[in-house]
Write a protein that holds these residues in place. Structure first.
Motif, PDB file in Angstrom:
ATOM      1  N   CYS A  36       0.821  -1.216   0.000  1.00 43.91           N
ATOM      2  CA  CYS A  36       0.000   0.000   0.000  1.00 43.91           C
ATOM      3  C   CYS A  36       0.854   1.265   0.000  1.00 43.91           C
ATOM      4  CB  CYS A  36      -0.919   0.032   1.222  1.00 43.91           C
ATOM      5  SG  CYS A  36      -2.360  -1.038   1.056  1.00 43.91           S
ATOM      6  N   LEU A  96      -7.602   2.454  -3.641  1.00 39.09           N
ATOM      7  CA  LEU A  96      -8.076   2.861  -2.317  1.00 39.09           C
ATOM      8  C   LEU A  96      -8.438   4.340  -2.240  1.00 39.09           C
ATOM      9  CD1 LEU A  96      -5.395   0.999  -0.154  1.00 39.09           C
ATOM     10  CD2 LEU A  96      -7.517   0.107  -1.125  1.00 39.09           C
ATOM     11  N   PRO A 101      -9.676   6.800   1.185  1.00 35.01           N
ATOM     12  CA  PRO A 101      -8.521   7.646   0.897  1.00 35.01           C
ATOM     13  C   PRO A 101      -7.275   6.827   0.567  1.00 35.01           C
ATOM     14  CG  PRO A 101      -8.891   7.547   3.264  1.00 35.01           C
ATOM     15  CD  PRO A 101     -10.050   6.866   2.608  1.00 35.01           C
ATOM     16  N   ARG A 102      -6.355   7.474  -0.141  1.00 37.32           N
ATOM     17  CA  ARG A 102      -5.106   6.840  -0.521  1.00 37.32           C
ATOM     18  C   ARG A 102      -4.227   6.559   0.698  1.00 37.32           C
ATOM     19  NH1 ARG A 102      -3.127   6.708  -5.851  1.00 37.32           N
ATOM     20  NH2 ARG A 102      -4.950   6.746  -7.182  1.00 37.32           N
ATOM     21  N   TYR A 148       4.370   9.263   2.957  1.00 37.53           N
ATOM     22  CA  TYR A 148       5.124   9.763   4.123  1.00 37.53           C
ATOM     23  C   TYR A 148       6.065  10.910   3.773  1.00 37.53           C
ATOM     24  CZ  TYR A 148       4.088   4.976   5.799  1.00 37.53           C
ATOM     25  OH  TYR A 148       3.487   3.809   6.138  1.00 37.53           O
ATOM     26  N   LYS A 186      -1.861  12.839   9.725  1.00 37.35           N
ATOM     27  CA  LYS A 186      -3.158  13.446  10.033  1.00 37.35           C
ATOM     28  C   LYS A 186      -3.572  13.384  11.494  1.00 37.35           C
ATOM     29  CE  LYS A 186      -5.676  12.899   5.659  1.00 37.35           C
ATOM     30  NZ  LYS A 186      -6.785  12.195   4.986  1.00 37.35           N
ATOM     31  N   VAL A 223      -1.901   4.226  15.687  1.00 39.02           N
ATOM     32  CA  VAL A 223      -2.372   3.958  14.321  1.00 39.02           C
ATOM     33  C   VAL A 223      -2.088   2.504  13.931  1.00 39.02           C
ATOM     34  CG1 VAL A 223      -1.828   4.430  11.902  1.00 39.02           C
ATOM     35  CG2 VAL A 223      -2.343   6.314  13.441  1.00 39.02           C
ATOM     36  N   ILE A 277      -6.893   2.712  11.037  1.00 43.02           N
ATOM     37  CA  ILE A 277      -7.661   3.949  10.913  1.00 43.02           C
ATOM     38  C   ILE A 277      -9.071   3.540  10.502  1.00 43.02           C
ATOM     39  CG2 ILE A 277      -7.810   6.203   9.805  1.00 43.02           C
ATOM     40  CD1 ILE A 277      -4.831   6.212   9.445  1.00 43.02           C
ATOM     41  N   LEU A 327       8.607  -1.044  13.288  1.00 46.05           N
ATOM     42  CA  LEU A 327       7.868  -0.417  12.188  1.00 46.05           C
ATOM     43  C   LEU A 327       7.776   1.101  12.381  1.00 46.05           C
ATOM     44  CD1 LEU A 327       5.058  -3.062  11.705  1.00 46.05           C
ATOM     45  CD2 LEU A 327       6.562  -2.222   9.890  1.00 46.05           C
ATOM     46  N   ARG A 349     -11.572   8.446  12.785  1.00 44.01           N
ATOM     47  CA  ARG A 349     -10.329   7.829  12.304  1.00 44.01           C
ATOM     48  C   ARG A 349      -9.180   8.016  13.282  1.00 44.01           C
ATOM     49  NH1 ARG A 349     -10.818   9.319   5.872  1.00 44.01           N
ATOM     50  NH2 ARG A 349     -12.890   8.388   5.669  1.00 44.01           N
TER      51      ARG A 349
HETATM   52  C1  HEC Z   1      -4.455  -2.012   2.632  1.00 47.20           C
HETATM   53  C2  HEC Z   1      -3.618  -0.847   2.555  1.00 47.20           C
HETATM   54  C3  HEC Z   1      -2.746  -0.469   3.721  1.00 47.20           C
HETATM   55  C4  HEC Z   1      -1.822  -1.242   4.385  1.00 47.20           C
HETATM   56  C5  HEC Z   1      -1.480  -2.705   4.156  1.00 47.20           C
HETATM   57  C6  HEC Z   1      -1.173  -0.375   5.338  1.00 47.20           C
HETATM   58  N1  HEC Z   1      -1.715   0.874   5.274  1.00 47.20           N
HETATM   59 FE1  HEC Z   1      -1.139   2.461   6.393  1.00 47.20          FE
HETATM   60  N2  HEC Z   1      -2.614   3.599   5.539  1.00 47.20           N
HETATM   61  C7  HEC Z   1      -3.475   3.157   4.559  1.00 47.20           C
HETATM   62  C8  HEC Z   1      -4.402   4.222   4.236  1.00 47.20           C
HETATM   63  C9  HEC Z   1      -5.512   4.142   3.204  1.00 47.20           C
HETATM   64  C10 HEC Z   1      -4.063   5.326   5.043  1.00 47.20           C
HETATM   65  C11 HEC Z   1      -4.710   6.702   5.041  1.00 47.20           C
HETATM   66  C12 HEC Z   1      -5.980   6.828   5.854  1.00 47.20           C
HETATM   67  C13 HEC Z   1      -6.486   8.252   5.920  1.00 47.20           C
HETATM   68  O1  HEC Z   1      -5.987   9.130   5.248  1.00 47.20           O
HETATM   69  O2  HEC Z   1      -7.418   8.485   6.700  1.00 47.20           O
HETATM   70  C14 HEC Z   1      -2.926   4.886   5.847  1.00 47.20           C
HETATM   71  C15 HEC Z   1      -2.278   5.707   6.764  1.00 47.20           C
HETATM   72  C16 HEC Z   1      -1.142   5.340   7.469  1.00 47.20           C
HETATM   73  C17 HEC Z   1      -0.401   6.210   8.348  1.00 47.20           C
HETATM   74  C18 HEC Z   1      -0.705   7.677   8.607  1.00 47.20           C
HETATM   75  C19 HEC Z   1      -1.397   7.969   9.906  1.00 47.20           C
HETATM   76  C20 HEC Z   1      -1.681   9.455  10.070  1.00 47.20           C
HETATM   77  O3  HEC Z   1      -1.986   9.873  11.197  1.00 47.20           O
HETATM   78  O4  HEC Z   1      -1.592  10.215   9.114  1.00 47.20           O
HETATM   79  C21 HEC Z   1       0.668   5.493   8.825  1.00 47.20           C
HETATM   80  C22 HEC Z   1       1.755   5.990   9.769  1.00 47.20           C
HETATM   81  C23 HEC Z   1       0.570   4.170   8.273  1.00 47.20           C
HETATM   82  N3  HEC Z   1      -0.550   4.099   7.463  1.00 47.20           N
HETATM   83  C24 HEC Z   1       1.468   3.153   8.528  1.00 47.20           C
HETATM   84  C25 HEC Z   1       1.343   1.867   8.027  1.00 47.20           C
HETATM   85  C26 HEC Z   1       2.252   0.795   8.341  1.00 47.20           C
HETATM   86  C27 HEC Z   1       3.496   0.941   9.179  1.00 47.20           C
HETATM   87  C28 HEC Z   1       1.766  -0.312   7.718  1.00 47.20           C
HETATM   88  C29 HEC Z   1       2.321  -1.728   7.787  1.00 47.20           C
HETATM   89  C30 HEC Z   1       2.523  -2.280   9.108  1.00 47.20           C
HETATM   90  C31 HEC Z   1       0.580   0.074   6.980  1.00 47.20           C
HETATM   91  N4  HEC Z   1       0.353   1.404   7.204  1.00 47.20           N
HETATM   92  C32 HEC Z   1      -0.158  -0.778   6.176  1.00 47.20           C
HETATM   93  C33 HEC Z   1      -3.488   1.919   3.961  1.00 47.20           C
HETATM   94  C34 HEC Z   1      -2.680   0.852   4.314  1.00 47.20           C
END
Ligand code: HEC
Ligand code: HEC
Length: 476
Positions: free
Chosen positions: A183, A198, A200-201, A205, A211, A229, A234, A253, A413
């Motif tokens: 992702c 997806l 939201p996307r 980073y 957020k 998180v 979320i 992580l 969220r």
């Molecule tokens: C299936 C897809 C997917 C996977 C797998 C995924 N994420 Fe995400 N992640 C997202 C999405 C979509 C958002 C944005 C949500 C939003 O904007 O509200 C996000 C947001 C985040 C954020 C931002 C939080 C913030 O406050 O802005 C972090 C940090 C993050 N992910 C870390 C990780 C980590 C580390 C992993 C693996 C352990 C992971 N994500 C796996 C889809 C994924």
């Protein structure tokens, strides 16, 4: 998981690059450079080759980036980074080299213990600073190690070093590639193979913007915010919960996401220094306007050799400082008054504030909180390009459609505890169009929190009592 004071001091030592021993083969996915980097003119990307002493090589953006952050295959523990790389901070107590065998006795600070196993040591100070030496034999009781071969220069008692530095980063990287990269992308650009489906996307980073934080509006996320998180995901988005991972996996992580974000923001800001004059597009315009390419290249060369070197240092230090600050007490939002108890009166007051011209939540979230305020149907322009977006509604800094939440759903969220909503209203949702209300008296924020929490349970819209047609004037 916090840095000890002595580790902090140690991070500030002037000699700062130590290459973390490779390990973890099998991931051949390299960090990508951003599309903005690759749209610079080739010399700005790659720098200039030197041949003699008199004309040393000059780094371009890619080299400057790699010098600080390395590649997944060759992670560099740039010790100035506010990232815990892992390993045991240590110092040389005794050193001897007899008949081609180098023996080092290591010591650790009081209260710390030597690791059970050790396979390499990175030197931070002394003649071999910056070198990684391999350990062929390790005695965990005495701290005595036999090195593989002789060190390139003499080691001396007092030299500081890290035993098996980089272990946290390496495990963070492996976990990230397995659970997150499809992702969030290998280099954290939010554009892994799954991302396009997806909304939201996944977070990109590289902006260094997150957020849902418990920190003030200008701060980055704290380690605790990332931990939350990762544990809870979320809700209402595709960001899953990783509650099944262990604490140390989550920790690794979190450090790795910090690392990727630091790298990405550094790259972005560095490119900003050059893009205006030296992107391929800018160069084309300049040459069409009559400037010679040679003159442009000469100008770039002078910049890369001078101003950019300084800019790179201050950008790197600034970004590092921001991340360190976000883990301090001053960065965290602490209400100055205890939560106002939930009551009909408090909700009523909260709704007045919600509708008021001062806070004007209704402008985005709609008079009844359905997420359908007037702003959601306006056509906006992209603030960077000036082009209108193709769809109506608000957009976030990542250019994604960013509509206000429907508050009837009761899905939050950034966490559903009253204190989470307090932080959300106080700090806003960074990078999104949900603004910060940091100047609103804390008591009033609590009234609004009480009202917001009641919306999903209202018998009918606006049941709190304050009519929509005649909003009550609220003093600022
Ligand atoms: C299936 C897809 C997917 C996977 C797998 C995924 N994420 Fe995400 N992640 C997202 C999405 C979509 C958002 C944005 C949500 C939003 O904007 O509200 C996000 C947001 C985040 C954020 C931002 C939080 C913030 O406050 O802005 C972090 C940090 C993050 N992910 C870390 C990780 C980590 C580390 C992993 C693996 C352990 C992971 N994500 C796996 C889809 C994924
Ligand atoms: C300029 C538009 C705008 C205004 C004004 C605004 N919001 Fe928002 N709000 C948003 C957007 C957009 C989101 C969704 C952001 C996201 O998740 O990326 C949001 C999200 C929220 C959320 C969801 C938080 C979560 O954790 O999911 C709450 C609660 C909220 N707003 C309350 C308020 C309150 C209360 C006010 C007034 C004090 C307010 N908003 C004013 C645009 C606005």
């Amino acid at each position: 998981m916090s840095l000890t004071p002595s580790w902090n001091r140690f991070l500030l030592l002037p000699m700062l690059t130590a290459v973390v021993a490779g390990g973890c083969s099998g991931y051949d996915s390299s960090f990508a450079y951003s599309e903005r980097t690759t749209s610079l003119m080739p010399e700005a990307q790659d720098g200039f080759k030197g041949d003699t002493e008199a004309t040393p090589a000059i780094s371009g953006v890619k080299q400057l980036l790699d010098d600080r952050f390395g590649d997944p295959q060759d992670l560099k523990a740039w010790l100035k980074l506010p990232v815990e790389f892992g390993g045991t901070q240590s110092a040389v107590a005794e050193y001897s080299a007899v008949k081609g065998v180098a023996t080092v006795k290591f010591s650790v600070d009081e209260g710390k213990s030597l690791p059970e196993t050790a396979s390499s040591v990175q030197f931070v100070s002394g003649a071999v600073a910056g070198e990684t030496l391999l350990i062929s034999n390790w005695d965990a009781v005495t701290g005595q190690a036999t090195l593989e071969g002789l060190p390139p220069k003499e080691i001396a008692a007092g030299d500081s070093c890290v035993i098996d530095g980089g272990t946290v980063m390496q495990s963070g990287r492996v976990l990230y590639m397995r659970h997150c990269s499809h992702c969030h992308g290998t280099s954290g650009d939010g554009a892994g193979p799954t991302a396009q489906y997806l909304n939201p996307r996944p977070r990109d980073y590289r902006h260094g913007i997150f957020k849902f934080t418990s920190t003030k509006d200008v701060s980055k996320a704290s380690r605790q915010d990332f931990k939350r998180v990762l544990q809870y995901g979320i809700p209402g988005t595709y960001m899953p919960s990783f509650l099944l991972l262990t604490d140390s996996e989550i920790h690794a992580l979190v450090e790795y996401v910090r690392f990727l974000s630091l790298r990405g923001e550094y790259e972005r800001k560095l490119v900003n220094e050059l893009a205006g004059d030296f992107s391929q597009k800018a160069v084309a315009t300049r040459t069409e306007g009559g400037e010679s390419l040679d003159a442009i290249v000469a100008e770039l060369k002078e910049m890369l050799a001078g101003d950019i070197v300084e800019a790179a240092t201050s950008i790197g230090d600034g970004v590092a400082e921001d991340w360190s600050m976000s883990d301090t007490e001053e960065a965290v939002i602490v209400p100055t008054v205890a939560r106002v108890p939930d009551s009909a009166e408090s909700r009523r007051r909260g709704r007045e504030l919600y509708l008021s011209k001062t806070l004007n939540c209704a402008d985005c979230h709609g008079v009844d909180g359905a997420g359908n305020g007037p702003q959601t149907i306006a056509y906006e322009k992209n603030p960077i390009t000036g082009e209108p977006y193709n769809e109506a509604g608000l957009h976030d800094v990542w250019d994604n459609l960013n509509q206000p939440r429907n508050l009837h759903r009761g899905i939050y969220r950034g966490g559903r505890r009253p204190i989470d909503l307090f932080a959300r209203i106080h700090a806003g949702i960074k990078g999104s169009r949900m603004p910060s209300f940091k100047n609103t008296p804390h008591e009033d924020i609590w009234h609004v929190v009480n009202y917001v929490l009641s919306i999903p349970f209202e018998a009918e819209p606006g049941a709190t009592g304050v009519p929509v047609a005649a909003p009550v004037a609220v003093a600022p």
